[in-house]
Scaffold this active site. Structure first.
Site, PDB file in Angstrom:
ATOM      1  N   ASP A 148      34.390  37.877 -17.835  1.00 18.73           N
ATOM      2  CA  ASP A 148      35.823  37.933 -18.060  1.00 18.73           C
ATOM      3  C   ASP A 148      36.478  38.420 -16.769  1.00 18.73           C
ATOM      4  OD1 ASP A 148      38.224  37.885 -19.517  1.00 18.73           O
ATOM      5  OD2 ASP A 148      38.086  40.023 -19.910  1.00 18.73           O
ATOM      6  N   ASP A 198      35.807  42.645 -22.288  1.00 18.99           N
ATOM      7  CA  ASP A 198      36.304  43.913 -22.816  1.00 18.99           C
ATOM      8  C   ASP A 198      37.162  43.753 -24.070  1.00 18.99           C
ATOM      9  OD1 ASP A 198      38.445  42.674 -21.666  1.00 18.99           O
ATOM     10  OD2 ASP A 198      39.008  44.337 -20.349  1.00 18.99           O
ATOM     11  N   ASP A 217      36.360  38.452 -26.649  1.00 19.16           N
ATOM     12  CA  ASP A 217      35.076  38.224 -25.987  1.00 19.16           C
ATOM     13  C   ASP A 217      33.888  38.460 -26.915  1.00 19.16           C
ATOM     14  OD1 ASP A 217      36.313  37.786 -23.426  1.00 19.16           O
ATOM     15  OD2 ASP A 217      36.592  39.946 -23.264  1.00 19.16           O
TER      16      ASP A 217
END
Length: 903
Positions: A336, A641, A645
């Site tokens: 990410d 985070d 995700d």
């Protein structure tokens, strides 16, 4: 239009409908729902909560952990020792089984908290309008059609279609990964708009950063976006780690070999050599026990646990033991962007005045950095226009910066925080400037006007209006541009070119302007600003930049043969710019989420090979990308985070969550949590993972030749009609005491030189392949030759007793093990060069412990009674040590030959 009860509340097109259409569908007036109608809808749609998934009871989950080939091997070993009456050994083996099973059971219980973490993200309270009155209710009592009031600091309790919004901005990073709060409006958007662009919606679990609003509930419980992710997470199954798969293959192979050898030996001894049935049964059991590496599961667990401790010291917290080794085999890291590769702290990077384009160094909210022009450091005080722009950005600002425990924290809008930090880098003092030019009045930022304006007066009564906002809006209100020579007519074309150049870097644009106030003006109204006449000071380019250590970590991963891909919910241009700064390959070709939706699985697999940057992605996109990589045989790590995700984190071979800014849902779905939210810690964890795998291989390289040497010794004795050189109880001593003592030292070995310069091992590579298939029989034959040869020499040449010959044989075998341990400090490289032989204190401690154990085994009366050993002479020990030294020298010579001709 259909009645609300006829259409499911998760209708995906609410963002395409107007607020009035949504009100009409749910039959909600200005006074909200009546209590009886709310009760009926609560009964029909259920509470606003995520349902708990079905789970097996604790006993079933515990028993499932016995279904493992390693456990079967250990149980087989216990069954082999029990008939011999060695209950202590049986108890030790069963204790190892129980410990391994308990570890797996406890870790599985922690993993199941992932869905609990998402359910706990729902807001506990909500403020609604019912019967025309404002009322606070439990969030699980919110129903479709309720009117929910929102204000700064609130957590959104359900999915809402906004019907009122005033300066409303919502932090949606947990769902979209976007680093700044999203500005909300009431206008519908297109049906294919990504989640982050649905500006007329507010989603359950997100946070209101600023402003006020009213939303109509259109989705509750599992019918919200966060509920959809929870359902998706429940459907995702974690994969077995490469080590588990390899150990299972190895275990099956080993089990077949053990059964065949033991059966063939039993048959030969009973029918060909006419050994008694009970004696051959004990010999076959002894042979089987000698072949099984009983200590291997324990050594593996210890090696993994040591890896956990080492990673924890480097800020990588492992939640599941097998993930330690899996990190060492990772071929692709899908990361990410926001908060992982970047700091999730907006930073002013570019500041363009009429004459110059300045670069600003330093990242985050810490005021450390400076200003440069064409690569040369400059002092902001030398350019009055630059100083004026920074001062305007500081004063026309509502953010605040504080240093707490050595960490700089920002309160307010991230964009304003970036301006404030830049001013501090230039040496401007916030309190001093506010005292010099106190604020008299303010027009807060509003989406309708796209600017913020403040009125300031100095102590002589002179006033000025400071303006900041969307650059195209600020340009409309400007007639002049400031230069060192004075204010000149505005060159709009040039400024538009600057805007395009800054936007092309993925930076968010902000314009800053100033105008003198009218004499005596003490208030600020919209017409004062709309009258125009401002002087443009600068354009600011603001971005959430990559961490400096992340850039180095990406390079280190690439050198280690690991490909890094960025998968983010942020905009395409921003993602591409960050990818370029990180040094990602393939020219940073970026693909947007809407393009991914048009690709079938085959096309997606091609795309994931060709591209390293994916933007505007949804949780489904992230999950599909991970699955596409795994379908090509990649061992994939996924970092993130946000709750968006979590499904991909769970599916990945290794899920890596952020410890500081990560949501609890992400942490619970992951195998590893980074305590410092630093991508660089992943590179350190990969190094530790590779070291753990090397150490497990070294343990196997040590245990299997020992076991094979014992087996050959027993088999040759049976074939030649001799007495057994090793009794079953002596075999167990070697397997469970001396072999484990030495192999345990291998679990503590430091990394081999160049561990991060070699490519990842192939995911489909078996645990024993290539060089290992040569080394194991090579060393096994050496140990057999010394052990069996010494036994035959003692019995046939010297004519000593069986007890003395066996005592010499077992000490010869153990000496060969101890000297061979020194060879395994490095698998391929010589250990006598560079002082490598002395880099591992654990090896020498293990050998010291082994010496004491063998002396007790040989000379202690109680041990002599248990194991049938007798005292040895100095001549016996001389031959034993000479053999050990020969093993060490021969293996070092073998390394030289292998390196020269085969590597």
């Amino acid at each position: 239009m259909d009645s609300p009860s006829d259409t499911p509340p998760e209708n995906p097109a609410w963002h395409t409908r107007t607020a009035d259409e949504a009100r009409a569908f749910w039959r909600t007036g200005r006074d909200g729902l009546a209590d009886d109608e709310a009760g009926q809808r609560l009964t029909h749609y259920g509470p606003n909560a995520l349902p708990a998934p079905p789970r097996a009871n604790a006993l079933v989950r515990f028993l499932r952990h016995f279904h493992n080939i390693l456990i079967y091997i250990l149980l087989f070993a216990a069954l082999g020792t029990a008939p011999l009456g060695h209950w202590v050994d049986t108890g030790v083996i069963l204790a190892v089984v129980l410990i391994n099973t308990l570890i797996g059971f406890i870790q599985e219980g922690k993993a199941e908290k992932a869905l609990d973490a998402i359910r706990n993200m729902l807001s506990p309270k909500a403020t609604v309008i019912r019967n025309g009155h404002r009322r606070e209710i439990a969030a699980d009592q919110v129903v479709p059609g309720d009117l929910v009031l929102l204000q700064g600091g609130d957590q959104v309790p359900a999915d809402l279609r906004l019907v009122e919004a005033r300066n409303l901005r919502i932090e949606e990073a947990v769902l979209t990964g976007e680093s700044v709060p999203v500005e909300k409006s009431l206008d519908p958007v297109t049906e294919d708009a990504p989640l982050g662009d649905r500006s007329c919606m507010a989603f359950s679990g997100t946070m209101v950063a600023f402003g006020r609003g009213v939303g109509l509930v259109v989705g509750t419980g599992k019918h919200t976006e966060i509920g959809r992710i929870s359902t998706l997470l429940g459907e995702v199954h974690s994969l077995e780690t490469p080590l588990v798969r390899q150990v299972e293959q190895f275990g099956h192979w080993l089990a077949v070999v053990i059964v065949l050898i033991s059966a063939a030996t039993f048959a030969f001894g009973y029918w060909v050599r006419d050994y008694p049935l009970n004696e051959m049964f004990l010999a076959a059991v002894s042979l089987a026990v000698s072949t099984i590496p009983e200590g291997l599961p324990a050594i593996m667990t210890i090696a993994l646990a040591i890896g956990v401790q080492k990673m924890a010291r480097r800020n990588a917290i492992i939640r599941r033991l097998p993930a330690v080794e899996t990190l060492g085999s990772v071929t692709t890291i899908c990361s990410d962007k926001t908060g992982t590769l970047t700091r999730n702290e907006m930073t002013l990077e570019t500041l363009v005045t009429a004459r110059h384009a300045y670069q600003v160094s330093g990242v985050g909210y810490a005021p450390h950095g400076g200003f440069s022009l064409d690569g040369h450091e400059v002092d902001p005080d030398d350019d009055p226009v630059l100083s004026d722009a920074l001062l305007a950005g500081m004063l026309c600002n509502d953010a605040a910066l504080h240093e707490r425990d050595g960490q700089w924290q920002m309160e307010g809008d991230p964009t304003e925080g970036a301006l404030l930090t830049a001013a501090l880098k230039a040496g401007l003092d916030m309190r001093l400037q506010q005292e010099r030019l106190p604020r008299t009045d303010v027009i807060p930022f509003e989406s309708d006007h796209k600017y913020m304006a403040t009125l300031h007066h100095d102590h002589e009564g002179h006033g000025r209006i400071l303006l900041k906002g969307a650059p195209e809006r600020v340009l409309e209100l400007c007639d002049l541009q400031r230069t060192a020579e004075g204010d000149l007519p505005l060159d709009r074309d040039t400024w538009h070119r600057h805007m395009e150049a800054i936007a092309g870097k993925g930076q968010r644009l902000l314009g800053v302007a100033v105008r003198e106030a009218h004499a005596g003006q003490q208030t600020l109204a919209y017409q004062d600003v709309e009258a125009g006449g401002f002087t443009l000071l600068a354009l600011c380019g603001i971005i959430d930049p990559p961490r400096e250590e992340a850039i180095a970590a990406v390079k280190e991963c690439q050198e280690a043969g690991i490909r890094v891909k960025m998968i983010t919910g942020d905009h395409l241009v921003t993602a591409r710019a960050i990818g370029e700064q990180l040094g990602m390959g393939n020219g940073c070709r970026a693909i947007a989420g809407h393009e991914l939706e048009t690709l079938n699985d085959a096309a997606l697999q091609r795309a994931v090979q060709e591209s390293d940057v994916f933007a505007r992605t949804t949780p489904e996109h992230k999950l599909r990308l991970v699955q596409a990589l795994q379908a090509q045989g990649h061992v994939t790590a996924m970092t993130g985070d946000g709750v968006n995700d979590a499904p991909a984190l769970k599916r990945a071979d290794v899920g890596v969550a952020m410890g500081r800014k990560g949501t609890e849902a992400a942490k619970q779905a992951a195998e590893m949590v980074l305590a410092d939210d630093n991508f660089a810690s992943i590179a350190h964890a990969v190094e530790e993972g590779r070291t753990v795998y090397d150490n497990i291989r070294k343990s196997i390289l040590h245990m299997l030749p020992t076991n094979a040497g014992q087996s050959l010794t027993i088999m040759m004795a049976i074939l030649m009609g001799l007495a057994l050189p090793l009794t079953p109880v002596q075999v167990l001593w070697v397997n469970m005491v001396t072999s484990v003592t030495l192999a345990m030292a291998l679990a503590f070995q430091p990394a081999e030189p160049g561990v991060m310069k070699r490519p990842p091992r192939r995911p489909d590579a078996p645990l024993l392949s290539g060089f290992l298939l040569w080394r194991i029989p090579f060393v096994a034959i050496l140990l057999w030759a010394g052990t069996f040869g010494h036994f035959v020499y003692m019995e046939e040449v010297l004519g000593v007793s069986d007890e003395l010959a066996r005592t010499v044989a077992i000490n010869t075998l153990v000496a060969g093990q101890a000297f061979y341990l020194l060879n395994l400090r490095l698998i391929y490289q010589p250990v006598l060069l560079g002082g490598e032989l002395f880099r591992s204190g654990a090896m020498w401690i293990a050998i010291g412990v082994l010496v004491l154990l063998q002396l007790a085994f040989t000379y202690a009366p109680v041990m002599q009674a248990l194991f049938g050993t007798v005292n040895l002479s100095l001549q016996d020990w001389g031959r034993i040590l000479l053999f050990g030294a020969a093993v060490f020298i021969i293996v070092e010579l073998e390394k030289t030959v292998i390196r020269r001709f085969f590597l």
